[in-house]
Design an enzyme around this catalytic site. Sequence first.
Site, PDB file in Angstrom:
ATOM      1  N   HIS A  47      43.297  49.143  35.997  1.00  0.00           N
ATOM      2  CA  HIS A  47      43.124  47.867  35.219  1.00  0.00           C
ATOM      3  C   HIS A  47      42.285  47.915  34.137  1.00  0.00           C
ATOM      4  CE1 HIS A  47      40.584  44.042  35.735  1.00  0.00           C
ATOM      5  NE2 HIS A  47      41.601  43.588  35.399  1.00  0.00           N
ATOM      6  N   HIS A 100      38.923  42.222  25.398  1.00  0.00           N
ATOM      7  CA  HIS A 100      38.608  41.910  26.733  1.00  0.00           C
ATOM      8  C   HIS A 100      38.080  40.675  26.622  1.00  0.00           C
ATOM      9  CE1 HIS A 100      36.889  41.870  30.752  1.00  0.00           C
ATOM     10  NE2 HIS A 100      37.170  43.129  30.980  1.00  0.00           N
TER      11      HIS A 100
END
Length: 361
Positions: A47, A100
């Site tokens: 992930h 992110h």
Amino acid sequence: MFLKFVVSTIALLPLLWSSASAQSTACNNSPSLCSKNYNNITHLGAHDSAFVKDATTDFSQSGNQYFNTTIQLDAGVRLVTAQVHKSNNSAGQTEWHLCHTSCSLLDAGTLSNWLSGIKSWLDANPNDVVTILLVNSDNALASDLGPEFTTAGIDKYAYTPPSSSSVPTTWPTLQSLISNNTRLMTFVASITPSTSYPYLMDEFTFIYESPFTNTSPSNFSCIPERPSSVANQPTAALNSGRMFLMNHFLDVEEIFGILTPNTTYINTTNSQTGLGSLGGEMSTCTALYGKEPNFVLVDYFNVGPAIASVDAANGVTDATGRKSVSAAILEQPSGSGAGRHGGSVMGVVVAVVVAVWFGGS
Ligand SMILES: *[C@@H]1O[C@H](CO)[C@@H](O)[C@H](O)[C@H]1NC(C)=O
Ligand SMILES: *[C@@H]1O[C@H](CO)[C@@H](O)[C@H](O)[C@H]1NC(C)=O
Ligand SMILES: *[C@@H]1O[C@H](CO)[C@@H](O)[C@H](O)[C@H]1NC(C)=O
Ligand SMILES: *[C@@H]1O[C@H](CO)[C@@H](O)[C@H](O)[C@H]1NC(C)=O
Ligand SMILES: *[C@@H]1O[C@H](CO)[C@@H](O)[C@H](O)[C@H]1NC(C)=O
Ligand SMILES: *[C@@H]1O[C@H](CO)[C@@H](O)[C@H](O)[C@H]1NC(C)=O
Ligand SMILES: *[C@@H]1O[C@H](CO)[C@@H](O)[C@H](O)[C@H]1NC(C)=O
């Protein structure tokens, strides 16, 4: 006649040689996987593969992995995910970066640079099939993303499905993907298919996922969450023919609902047994669907090690060609390091206030 015979024999030689060698060669680290269909295997997923918590990011709290994508692939990870964001360079031109949540929080560079690293790995590992899953945070078009693949030279490995809008009855075997040298499967959540870049597959046309927001080990669920057409309907999801991606990462809810990976419980989250363990959840989901998940997505893949549960699901006991990696939890002692790249919780809060949360995992 004779000449024709010689010519056709010579033409056959490479085929004979390659099929003979294929039998003894591992596909995705095991000879037993070569004859399996792509959708009859469990692929270990890292992930947020590109978002690393190590010295290169000052141990950013936004990191989800301790080791970079190359090391992940070397160690047996076969699905890598990342979020793609629009970013302006210093000349004011649009670039597509892996960030992110927000590029002010953790910017792992351009998509094409990351893809180049994966392309080099595919060059060096000709018997491996790798899957990329991109979260399309800023609604890039295929005409935005495709050129990044071209720049990286990785498009030559990209597999194109027979149809961009319907699920195939089955997917090719690993051996046929390897023989055709179409060893890169690319999914994007979400994208409008384009005939110019037909290898960019819309994730939710082909895959359904379990919920990705889990803050307690008892929260993990096998019930579909996305796409909405099969949400909360396991039988419909299964019967749709889509592959199943099991999200299996645990978060801590910080102030203002900000989620960061739970690293204090990661050894159990990624292990084969225990409350909320990877192996335990895979068993629960296998019982529900009558088959193993196609993909399992974890944070800090090295811990557990997560690959033990995946090998068990695949019946692999003879894995070859992997590079070993430490299974340690590589957290910095608190108070040292974390910060310069905006890795603090306040950094997360500021970034989320300025960026629209897109809801991607
Ligand atoms: C998937 O693999 C299992 C175990 O090897 C096998 O029994 C099953 O027939 C396979 N299913 C398909 C659809 O290939
Ligand atoms: C990944 O990490 C290893 C070890 O630190 C390093 O040698 C390698 O250059 C890194 N690869 C990339 C693509 O950053
Ligand atoms: C990029 O620059 C354009 C024009 O200056 C601006 O409208 C846009 O908001 C900027 N995008 C980002 C992600 O910074
Ligand atoms: C391999 O390539 C051939 C020729 O392009 C094509 O007909 C076949 O469908 C491909 N097989 C797979 C598994 O993609
Ligand atoms: C997650 O688990 C906690 C503790 O068991 C529980 O209080 C909470 O309601 C659960 N949340 C969801 C969304 O299931
Ligand atoms: C991580 O999860 C475990 C299990 O629920 C919990 O005991 C622990 O407090 C969590 N860690 C943090 C930092 O919240
Ligand atoms: C995880 O680490 C904790 C604390 O070190 C330990 O008590 C626990 O037994 C470990 N769990 C596993 C599955 O290794």
